[in-house]
Design an enzyme around this catalytic site. Sequence first.
Site, mmCIF file in Angstrom:
data_model
loop_
_atom_site.group_PDB
_atom_site.id
_atom_site.type_symbol
_atom_site.label_atom_id
_atom_site.label_comp_id
_atom_site.label_asym_id
_atom_site.label_seq_id
_atom_site.Cartn_x
_atom_site.Cartn_y
_atom_site.Cartn_z
ATOM 1 N N CYS A 264 51.067 -59.335 25.646
ATOM 2 C CA CYS A 264 50.861 -59.467 24.299
ATOM 3 C C CYS A 264 51.697 -58.547 23.522
ATOM 4 O O CYS A 264 52.127 -58.949 22.412
ATOM 5 C CB CYS A 264 49.488 -59.316 24.154
ATOM 6 N N HIS A 320 44.815 -55.480 22.858
ATOM 7 C CA HIS A 320 45.571 -56.707 22.689
ATOM 8 C C HIS A 320 46.273 -56.815 21.160
ATOM 9 O O HIS A 320 45.567 -56.068 20.318
ATOM 10 C CB HIS A 320 44.646 -58.079 22.962
ATOM 11 N N HIS A 332 49.666 -65.240 19.653
ATOM 12 C CA HIS A 332 49.728 -64.024 20.575
ATOM 13 C C HIS A 332 50.004 -64.781 22.029
ATOM 14 O O HIS A 332 49.939 -65.796 22.115
ATOM 15 C CB HIS A 332 48.147 -63.633 20.468
#
Length: 377
Positions: A264, A320, A332
């Site tokens: 990510c 994240h 993402h």
Amino acid sequence: MLCLSNALFAQTNQTHTSHPTIQTIIEQVKKKYAPDKRVAVFQVELDSNLLVGKTNLPLAKKELLSRLQSNGYTLEEAIRVLPDTEELEDKIYALVNVSVANIRTMPKESAELSTQALLGTSLKVLEKERNWYLVQTPDHYIGWVDGGTIKRKLKTEVDTYQSQAKLMFAKPFGFAYAEADENTQTVSDLTWGDLLVVKDTLSDFYEVAYPDARKGFIAKREAISYQDWKKMTTPSPESLTKTAFRMMGLPYLWGGTSWKGVDCSGYMRMVYQTNGILLPRDASQQAFVGEDVAFENLRVGDLLFFGEKATPEKPERVVHVGMWLGNNEFIHSSGMVRISSFDKDCANYDAGNANRYLRAKHILGLGAEKGVVSLKN
């Protein structure tokens, strides 16, 4: 001054003395100089009568010894300061010699991948174990790299290499060839962002040189002058979105920061790097860059952070990151690069991340005072 036996006694009887324990002093210095082990080495412990370990922070070692002495501890020490110039024969720099070098948490192929570095990237070499080298990337990230993927250099050699005109490979994937012909043998694969020294310009090809002096040929249509790229690259919401969409469907790879796969934060790093901004490596580090922005004021290109909210018992934990696209959507890397929504009525609603949203940061238009690093500089 306390003798060693008294020093050790003090460690187990801190309530009977005003002196902090040796371990407490070590931890205090570590917290001050190396709170993040991803970007600094400070591994020191007391082994019987001797302080042992290693650090790449000479000032941290100096302060540790000073604090111990001022608290009455007289100890012998064998703390190595990295880089170990003797072991490395003064070759304390290296250049990545493959399209993408894998940097791991330990000196073995089975170890966790922590990050990657692209061809031509300059690394600082800290120490050696077998054919593995502990290296530090330009953004200070530290890990182990296979010696076969780098070319170690003296500082003067690195300076000479860096002063030469370079090409940047500008396509997601491709090759350098042994001759100025795409039907000949390949010298290596290439990926976006790889840097090579320009040796000659032909009609349809550039002749290039690798850090280990290998020669190759790259099709002109697939490369650009690195200096020209830096001059023409202007980050904007539109350019960030375009870059992000070009990587749609790219597979998730823990530790990946290249077109060969991204996690990510590696994905966000690649999106911004392609547009001339170098973000820190990990999501928890990226969360400290830029300016806070409220959800209702989000702009395209802002970074969104997800994880565990702070409680009275524990701090916030960022795990994240994604990028805001507008229209309640963000892009993402999760399984693959994908677009998700905060809207419960949309097919791509991401309940998991919606429920663990923490905060957002604005990056565009900000400078070094906000931790934003421009590659133009």
